[in-house]
Write a protein that holds these residues in place. Structure first.
Motif, PDB file in Angstrom:
ATOM      1  N   TYR A  32       0.532  -1.351  -0.141  1.00  0.00           N
ATOM      2  CA  TYR A  32      -0.157  -0.007  -0.217  1.00  0.00           C
ATOM      3  C   TYR A  32       0.961   1.216  -0.119  1.00  0.00           C
ATOM      4  O   TYR A  32       2.004   1.338   0.638  1.00  0.00           O
ATOM      5  CB  TYR A  32      -0.742   0.084   1.026  1.00  0.00           C
ATOM      6  CG  TYR A  32      -1.919   0.971   1.336  1.00  0.00           C
ATOM      7  CD1 TYR A  32      -2.921   1.235   0.308  1.00  0.00           C
ATOM      8  CD2 TYR A  32      -1.677   1.884   2.449  1.00  0.00           C
ATOM      9  CE1 TYR A  32      -3.890   2.193   0.384  1.00  0.00           C
ATOM     10  CE2 TYR A  32      -2.418   3.247   2.357  1.00  0.00           C
ATOM     11  CZ  TYR A  32      -3.348   3.191   1.469  1.00  0.00           C
ATOM     12  OH  TYR A  32      -4.471   4.204   1.327  1.00  0.00           O
ATOM     13  N   LEU A  33       0.610   2.112  -0.760  1.00  0.00           N
ATOM     14  CA  LEU A  33       1.239   3.485  -0.797  1.00  0.00           C
ATOM     15  C   LEU A  33       0.307   4.624  -0.269  1.00  0.00           C
ATOM     16  O   LEU A  33      -0.856   5.105  -0.856  1.00  0.00           O
ATOM     17  CB  LEU A  33       1.612   3.916  -2.420  1.00  0.00           C
ATOM     18  CG  LEU A  33       2.692   3.214  -2.683  1.00  0.00           C
ATOM     19  CD1 LEU A  33       2.760   3.243  -4.351  1.00  0.00           C
ATOM     20  CD2 LEU A  33       4.105   3.885  -2.410  1.00  0.00           C
ATOM     21  N   ASP A  34       0.559   5.034   0.844  1.00  0.00           N
ATOM     22  CA  ASP A  34      -0.236   6.242   1.746  1.00  0.00           C
ATOM     23  C   ASP A  34       0.623   7.319   1.448  1.00  0.00           C
ATOM     24  O   ASP A  34       1.232   7.685   2.445  1.00  0.00           O
ATOM     25  CB  ASP A  34      -0.385   5.841   3.050  1.00  0.00           C
ATOM     26  CG  ASP A  34      -1.175   6.670   3.653  1.00  0.00           C
ATOM     27  OD1 ASP A  34      -1.695   7.859   3.107  1.00  0.00           O
ATOM     28  OD2 ASP A  34      -1.558   6.665   5.003  1.00  0.00           O
ATOM     29  N   CYS A  35       0.691   7.980   0.441  1.00  0.00           N
ATOM     30  CA  CYS A  35       1.205   9.040  -0.183  1.00  0.00           C
ATOM     31  C   CYS A  35       0.753  10.332   0.860  1.00  0.00           C
ATOM     32  O   CYS A  35       1.728  11.603   0.792  1.00  0.00           O
ATOM     33  CB  CYS A  35       1.218   9.473  -1.437  1.00  0.00           C
ATOM     34  SG  CYS A  35       2.620   8.463  -2.256  1.00  0.00           S
ATOM     35  N   ARG A  36      -0.530  10.305   1.503  1.00  0.00           N
ATOM     36  CA  ARG A  36      -0.460  11.468   2.490  1.00  0.00           C
ATOM     37  C   ARG A  36       0.726  11.579   3.468  1.00  0.00           C
ATOM     38  O   ARG A  36       0.951  12.641   4.115  1.00  0.00           O
ATOM     39  CB  ARG A  36      -1.857  11.040   3.027  1.00  0.00           C
ATOM     40  CG  ARG A  36      -2.983  11.572   1.931  1.00  0.00           C
ATOM     41  CD  ARG A  36      -4.433  11.205   2.701  1.00  0.00           C
ATOM     42  NE  ARG A  36      -4.477   9.735   2.902  1.00  0.00           N
ATOM     43  CZ  ARG A  36      -4.846   8.913   1.700  1.00  0.00           C
ATOM     44  NH1 ARG A  36      -5.021   9.469   0.442  1.00  0.00           N
ATOM     45  NH2 ARG A  36      -5.110   7.873   2.140  1.00  0.00           N
ATOM     46  N   ILE A  69      -8.774  16.393  -1.370  1.00  0.00           N
ATOM     47  CA  ILE A  69      -8.067  15.631  -0.296  1.00  0.00           C
ATOM     48  C   ILE A  69      -6.814  15.139  -0.822  1.00  0.00           C
ATOM     49  O   ILE A  69      -5.837  15.883  -0.269  1.00  0.00           O
ATOM     50  CB  ILE A  69      -8.768  14.267   0.440  1.00  0.00           C
ATOM     51  CG1 ILE A  69     -10.009  14.721   1.295  1.00  0.00           C
ATOM     52  CG2 ILE A  69      -7.718  13.624   1.625  1.00  0.00           C
ATOM     53  CD1 ILE A  69      -9.827  15.985   2.391  1.00  0.00           C
ATOM     54  N   GLY A  70      -6.784  14.291  -1.521  1.00  0.00           N
ATOM     55  CA  GLY A  70      -5.287  13.678  -2.020  1.00  0.00           C
ATOM     56  C   GLY A  70      -4.531  14.585  -2.916  1.00  0.00           C
ATOM     57  O   GLY A  70      -3.252  14.926  -2.499  1.00  0.00           O
ATOM     58  N   ALA A  71      -5.462  15.512  -3.683  1.00  0.00           N
ATOM     59  CA  ALA A  71      -4.463  16.466  -4.661  1.00  0.00           C
ATOM     60  C   ALA A  71      -4.477  17.904  -4.046  1.00  0.00           C
ATOM     61  O   ALA A  71      -3.449  18.622  -4.335  1.00  0.00           O
ATOM     62  CB  ALA A  71      -5.284  16.685  -5.816  1.00  0.00           C
ATOM     63  N   ASP A  72      -4.888  18.156  -2.824  1.00  0.00           N
ATOM     64  CA  ASP A  72      -5.047  19.454  -2.266  1.00  0.00           C
ATOM     65  C   ASP A  72      -3.463  19.834  -1.838  1.00  0.00           C
ATOM     66  O   ASP A  72      -3.115  20.981  -2.142  1.00  0.00           O
ATOM     67  CB  ASP A  72      -5.968  19.675  -0.930  1.00  0.00           C
ATOM     68  CG  ASP A  72      -7.347  19.729  -1.644  1.00  0.00           C
ATOM     69  OD1 ASP A  72      -7.563  19.740  -2.664  1.00  0.00           O
ATOM     70  OD2 ASP A  72      -8.189  19.396  -0.650  1.00  0.00           O
ATOM     71  N   PRO A  73      -2.893  19.263  -1.087  1.00  0.00           N
ATOM     72  CA  PRO A  73      -1.453  19.698  -0.844  1.00  0.00           C
ATOM     73  C   PRO A  73      -0.411  19.660  -1.823  1.00  0.00           C
ATOM     74  O   PRO A  73       0.329  20.600  -1.956  1.00  0.00           O
ATOM     75  CB  PRO A  73      -1.012  18.709   0.407  1.00  0.00           C
ATOM     76  CG  PRO A  73      -1.897  17.363   0.307  1.00  0.00           C
ATOM     77  CD  PRO A  73      -3.281  17.984  -0.407  1.00  0.00           C
ATOM     78  N   ILE A  74      -0.786  18.786  -2.698  1.00  0.00           N
ATOM     79  CA  ILE A  74       0.099  18.837  -4.063  1.00  0.00           C
ATOM     80  C   ILE A  74       0.057  20.234  -4.660  1.00  0.00           C
ATOM     81  O   ILE A  74       0.856  20.880  -5.216  1.00  0.00           O
ATOM     82  CB  ILE A  74      -0.064  17.664  -4.841  1.00  0.00           C
ATOM     83  CG1 ILE A  74       0.327  16.171  -3.975  1.00  0.00           C
ATOM     84  CG2 ILE A  74       0.920  17.563  -5.981  1.00  0.00           C
ATOM     85  CD1 ILE A  74      -0.222  14.975  -4.841  1.00  0.00           C
ATOM     86  N   ILE A 119      -4.173  17.895 -14.060  1.00  0.00           N
ATOM     87  CA  ILE A 119      -4.655  17.144 -12.984  1.00  0.00           C
ATOM     88  C   ILE A 119      -3.540  16.627 -12.158  1.00  0.00           C
ATOM     89  O   ILE A 119      -2.487  15.917 -12.875  1.00  0.00           O
ATOM     90  CB  ILE A 119      -5.512  16.136 -13.431  1.00  0.00           C
ATOM     91  CG1 ILE A 119      -6.703  16.776 -14.054  1.00  0.00           C
ATOM     92  CG2 ILE A 119      -6.087  15.275 -12.176  1.00  0.00           C
ATOM     93  CD1 ILE A 119      -7.724  17.686 -13.491  1.00  0.00           C
ATOM     94  N   VAL A 120      -3.387  16.795 -11.062  1.00  0.00           N
ATOM     95  CA  VAL A 120      -2.516  16.283 -10.064  1.00  0.00           C
ATOM     96  C   VAL A 120      -2.937  15.214  -9.018  1.00  0.00           C
ATOM     97  O   VAL A 120      -4.093  15.228  -8.645  1.00  0.00           O
ATOM     98  CB  VAL A 120      -1.794  17.338  -9.320  1.00  0.00           C
ATOM     99  CG1 VAL A 120      -0.845  18.321 -10.254  1.00  0.00           C
ATOM    100  CG2 VAL A 120      -2.617  18.081  -8.252  1.00  0.00           C
ATOM    101  N   GLU A 121      -1.982  14.043  -8.621  1.00  0.00           N
ATOM    102  CA  GLU A 121      -2.617  13.249  -7.882  1.00  0.00           C
ATOM    103  C   GLU A 121      -1.669  12.561  -7.180  1.00  0.00           C
ATOM    104  O   GLU A 121      -0.586  12.694  -7.559  1.00  0.00           O
ATOM    105  CB  GLU A 121      -3.353  12.087  -9.071  1.00  0.00           C
ATOM    106  CG  GLU A 121      -3.725  10.498  -8.517  1.00  0.00           C
ATOM    107  CD  GLU A 121      -4.990  10.764  -7.890  1.00  0.00           C
ATOM    108  OE1 GLU A 121      -5.037  11.024  -6.692  1.00  0.00           O
ATOM    109  OE2 GLU A 121      -6.034  10.788  -8.517  1.00  0.00           O
ATOM    110  N   ASP A 122      -1.903  11.669  -6.195  1.00  0.00           N
ATOM    111  CA  ASP A 122      -0.761  11.194  -5.396  1.00  0.00           C
ATOM    112  C   ASP A 122      -0.209   9.886  -5.871  1.00  0.00           C
ATOM    113  O   ASP A 122       0.642   9.612  -6.123  1.00  0.00           O
ATOM    114  CB  ASP A 122      -1.102  11.162  -3.714  1.00  0.00           C
ATOM    115  CG  ASP A 122      -2.263  10.532  -3.330  1.00  0.00           C
ATOM    116  OD1 ASP A 122      -3.170  10.106  -4.364  1.00  0.00           O
ATOM    117  OD2 ASP A 122      -2.652  10.522  -2.282  1.00  0.00           O
ATOM    118  N   SER A 129     -10.406   8.217  -9.986  1.00  0.00           N
ATOM    119  CA  SER A 129     -10.336   9.375  -9.282  1.00  0.00           C
ATOM    120  C   SER A 129     -10.036  10.524 -10.227  1.00  0.00           C
ATOM    121  O   SER A 129     -10.644  11.386 -10.353  1.00  0.00           O
ATOM    122  CB  SER A 129      -9.546   9.335  -7.862  1.00  0.00           C
ATOM    123  OG  SER A 129      -9.300  10.732  -7.483  1.00  0.00           O
ATOM    124  N   SER A 130      -8.793  10.371 -10.860  1.00  0.00           N
ATOM    125  CA  SER A 130      -8.461  11.374 -11.790  1.00  0.00           C
ATOM    126  C   SER A 130      -9.367  11.677 -12.980  1.00  0.00           C
ATOM    127  O   SER A 130      -9.591  12.771 -13.494  1.00  0.00           O
ATOM    128  CB  SER A 130      -7.073  11.307 -12.332  1.00  0.00           C
ATOM    129  OG  SER A 130      -6.093  11.499 -11.385  1.00  0.00           O
TER     130      SER A 130
END
Length: 183
Positions: A32-36, A69-74, A119-122, A129-130
């Motif tokens: 699992y990749l939890d990029c947050r 959520i996922g893209a917001d900090p990026i 579009i950015v994604e983790d 999602s994208s």
């Protein structure tokens, strides 16, 4: 500014977990990749933003953004770093559901119809999602150019984007972490 090896080590140390997991797509996975765990770390986020800015520097869009959520900090990091470099770039946030009050928008932010967006994604697995973010952006008249992600799990997302006419570019694939993918 983009230190790829440092970012790779941070992902390995904080975001990559091994075991038995069920992904958002419903698939079972041995990792699992939890990029947050890295997009919310001061030592990692600038490297992510710098890497993604490098990917768009030849033909920068007016906008970057993705699913909330996922893209917001990026998105925030890319826009901030662009601002520090005097590059005009704005961010958007794409909601899964429209806001229940106010303007009831799916896409939030300072955008104008006809502008180009990346579009950015983790993490990209199947691309669902994208693809939903792309659909919402196009519905308000934005021109989606491509998708950027930190890591591609190499499980069909790239092909799903290509089938719709979009290119996926990533900072890493799971193979960069020694994970073999059945092709």
């Amino acid at each position: 500014m983009y230190d790829r090896e440092k970012l790779k080590d941070l992902i390995r140390q904080h975001a990559l977990k091994f075991g038995e997991f069920t992904l958002a797509s419903g698939k079972k996975a041995s990792y699992y990749l939890d990029c947050r765990q890295i997009t919310l770390r001061a030592e990692a986020l600038p490297a992510i933003a710098a890497g993604m800015l490098e990917l768009i520097e030849q033909d920068p869009p007016e906008l970057v953004g993705g699913m909330v959520i996922g893209a917001d900090p990026i998105t925030a990091a890319i826009v901030t770093m662009a601002g520090l470099q005097d590059k005009p770039l704005r961010g958007i946030m794409v909601r899964k559901e429209p806001k229940g009050h106010g303007t009831k928008k799916f896409v939030e932010g300072p955008y104008n119809e006809g502008e180009r967006v990346v579009i950015v994604e983790d993490v990209v697995t199947t691309g669902g999602s994208s693809l939903q973010a792309i659909e919402h952006c196009e519905a308000v008249g934005l021109k989606v150019e491509r998708v950027l992600a930190i890591v591609d799990r190499m499980e069909g997302g790239k092909e799903a984007f290509a089938a719709k006419g979009y290119k996926l570019e990533t900072l890493f694939t799971v193979e960069d972490f020694g994970i073999k993918v059945d092709k």
